[in-house]
Design an enzyme around this catalytic site. Structure first.
Site, PDB file in Angstrom:
ATOM      1  N   ASN A  99      23.022 113.350 -24.647  1.00  0.00           N
ATOM      2  CA  ASN A  99      23.485 114.820 -23.976  1.00  0.00           C
ATOM      3  C   ASN A  99      24.268 114.866 -22.718  1.00  0.00           C
ATOM      4  OD1 ASN A  99      22.597 116.684 -26.522  1.00  0.00           O
ATOM      5  ND2 ASN A  99      20.886 115.648 -26.105  1.00  0.00           N
ATOM      6  N   GLU A 100      25.551 114.647 -22.680  1.00  0.00           N
ATOM      7  CA  GLU A 100      26.315 114.559 -21.447  1.00  0.00           C
ATOM      8  C   GLU A 100      26.417 115.798 -20.806  1.00  0.00           C
ATOM      9  OE1 GLU A 100      26.475 111.776 -20.365  1.00  0.00           O
ATOM     10  OE2 GLU A 100      27.195 110.141 -21.353  1.00  0.00           O
TER      11      GLU A 100
END
Ligand code: GLP
Length: 625
Positions: free
Chosen positions: A165-166
């Site tokens: 999850n950037e």
């Protein structure tokens, strides 16, 4: 916020709603995490229920998996009731690709325990684009069908990502396809031997999926993670730093080693948390921190700056800001020296390095070729010019960082030369001839690896010749590296012996080494451990030896941690650049400005402004003479 020592020997802090367990080292922390996982598995098993675990990859969880495997083997911990769901998988990688997370999980855990294969889930990275959405939905449904995650294990990426999850990932995001951040790809470049081989996308559980777990442990080791850990815990939750979104969870524990916790305010500025006994190091840290915080050079700080920033006690100890400023300024100034090997015939009482002997034997320990240029290229140049006997010791060959493409290019070039000179009829002849030749001169595990090592050796020879140090290099090519891989290095007595023999032969007055602050599973962390393990067997020379710690790549010492600051002039900087250019550019991706940032910090403190400063910390080992 409060803190205390818990019975397991780790310190507990509570920051907002997050519990932080800070252990001295990663192995100690990992054992505590593994014990908690085992407890869940056993309790669920006794209740006849499945234990649903969210699992993570990367270097960080490796010691946890090792401990779980040990418990399985030695204590009968069974994984029969475990249903595991991995956080993520690279998109476009086949399951059996060596860098797929499926391969990772098999190697690090699944193949060593009795988890039924159909209960061990990893997202499918090969799913066709048009089916990705459905596949992700089914992944979520499978978790729900098992009753939801009892426990989620997390690492953290440099961007603050959890899973993949950037930054930008929303708190309610679910399992999906995501584009990888450039920083994440750079960090993975080493595993994939080249940035061009790193996938651009991945499938990851969402932040919302993770937050649904009943209990979450986020793990981090090493100084490289300290800054992102501080932000995740101390800054307001934001989608720009997905790990910070964990702050709202009802049962979230950060399991850290001391290095990863080192930037937390409660650790770094304990005076904000109650009374402290002021040591010299703490005073320096407080004054430097104040100067950086209020944006004033040390000598311009006034009483009010101290009072408004929780440092009233220091004022009363020293009388006034004026006295304290001068004391810390002078102490910092004394770290600056253009004579890293000691200044001959000078009064050395307040200098970092003794004057005698005038000509020193100096050993630079580089975990692999390429790590020496950026943090100490200028210092090397000075030491050599100032008449010291400098030895650069490359502990490993660095062959794992050489891409297959580079091997092909070398073979093609040689084939072209041979063909144009009529030496050989075909390039195939030459390729096999080259392999034969390498086999003869090398005793390394595979010929391909031998060629890779030679390529890296060639780079280092060119770089050291640019710094006029070509006569001084030793390539130890320690066996643990040649037969291992990242996350799986296992040094043996043979490595230790080779290393020790060389040190005892060189008998250095000064050693420059890195890795003390690193993730222990990283190459520099493994090399540091090996170095530390040899100390008890050093000869008499240990009594007059100074150990200077440098930090690799873009990592740097903070100004208050520096014991020796070696200025780099513009000419020396240019020389460093020439040396660095001898290595392929990917070695320095994103990692070249450590010395520049130290120079800026010193400048901000009101000390002289230099082009760069190469910074070192004195290591004081607890060995008895
Ligand atoms: C990858 C993984 C993350 C992991 C991160 C950090 O990006 N997808 O789950 O936390 O790497 O890796 P390491 O533990 O090697 O620092």
């Amino acid at each position: 916020m409060n803190n205390g020592m818990n019975p397991d020997g780790c310190k507990e802090y509570v920051i907002g709603s997050v519990r932080c367990q800070v252990s001295q080292d990663a192995d100690q922390a990992a054992v505590l995490v593994a014990q908690r996982i085992a407890q869940i598995i056993r309790e669920k098993s006794e209740a006849g229920e499945p234990a649903v675990l969210g699992l993570a990859t990367g270097s960080t969880p490796v010691p946890v998996y090792q401990e779980l495997i040990r418990m399985h083997r030695e204590e009968g911990l069974s994984f029969q009731n475990v249903h595991s769901f991995n956080l993520d998988e690279y998109y476009g990688l086949k399951k059996d690709h060596p860098e797929s997370y499926q391969s990772y999980m098999q190697a690090q855990l699944f193949s060593h325990v009795d988890i039924p294969q159909d209960q061990a889930h990893v997202p499918d990275g090969m799913i066709a684009r048009e089916n990705v959405e459905e596949s992700c939905r089914k992944y979520e449904e499978a978790i729900e069908a098992c009753g939801g995650l009892d426990f989620q294990l997390l690492g953290i990426g440099r961007t603050g990502h959890i899973g993949f999850n950037e930054p930008g990932s929303q708190a309610n995001s679910r399992t999906r396809l995501i584009t990888l951040d450039p920083v994440t790809r750079i960090d993975a470049a080493r595993d994939f031997v080249g940035l061009e081989n790193v996938p651009r996308a991945a499938i990851t559980m969402g932040v919302g999926t993770i937050l649904n777990a009943r209990e979450i442990y986020l793990l981090a080791w090493g100084r490289g993670k300290a800054s992102v850990i501080r932000k995740a815990l101390e800054e307001s939750p934001t989608e720009d730093l997905p790990a910070s979104l964990l702050q709202g969870h009802q049962k979230i524990i950060f399991a850290l080693n001391a290095m990863a916790a080192s930037e937390l305010t409660c650790v770094r500025s304990p005076w904000t948390n109650g009374q402290v006994t002021w040591s010299e190091a703490m005073i320096k840290r407080a004054v430097h921190g104040l100067s950086h915080k209020v944006g004033k050079p040390i000598l311009k700080l006034v009483d009010r700056d101290y009072q408004l920033n929780g440092l009233e006690e220091l004022l009363s100890l020293y009388g006034s800001a004026y006295e304290l400023n001068i004391l810390v300024f002078k102490r910092t100034q004394a770290t600056i020296t253009g004579w890293p090997g000691g200044k001959p015939a000078a009064d050395d009482r307040s200098r970092p390095v003794p004057s005698d002997p005038t000509e020193k034997r100096i050993v630079i320990l580089a975990s692999e070729p390429g790590v020496e240029c950026s943090p100490l290229g200028g210092t090397l140049n000075r030491l050599q010019k100032q008449g010291h006997q400098v030895s650069i010791v490359y502990l490993t060959s660095g062959g794992l960082t050489v891409s297959g493409d580079a091997v092909n290019r070398l073979q093609n070039l040689l084939a072209m030369i041979a063909e144009s000179g009529g030496v050989l009829q075909s390039s195939e002849n030459l390729s096999s001839g080259l392999l034969e030749l390498v086999k003869k001169i090398s005793d390394e595990a595979t010929t391909e690896q031998a060629i890779r090592s030679l390529i890296r050796k060639h780079h280092s020879a060119l770089a050291m010749s640019a710094l006029n140090l070509s006569e001084s290099t030793h390539h130890l090519s320690l066996p643990f590296y040649e037969s291992g891989g990242y996350r799986n290095f296992a040094p043996s007595d043979q490595d230790r012996e080779v290393f020790l023999t060389l040190l005892n032969k060189l008998q250095p007055h000064q050693i420059y080494v890195s890795g003390k602050m690193s993730d222990p599973s990283s190459l520099e962390g493994v090399c540091w451990q090996l170095f530390e393990d040899t100390m008890s067997d050093w000869g008499e020379w240990k009594n007059t030896n100074q150990i200077w710690l440098f930090r690799e790549g873009g990592d740097r010492w903070e100004s208050h941690e520096v014991d020796m600051a070696v200025p780099v002039s513009p000419d020396e900087r240019a020389l460093k650049e020439v040396a660095m250019a001898k290595y392929p550019v990917e070695i320095f991706l994103d990692k070249m400005d450590g010395a520049l940032r130290v120079a800026n910090d010193y400048d901000d403190l009101g000390l002289p402004e230099y082009e760069e400063i190469e910074a070192f910390q004195l290591h004081k080992p607890s060995i008895t003479a």
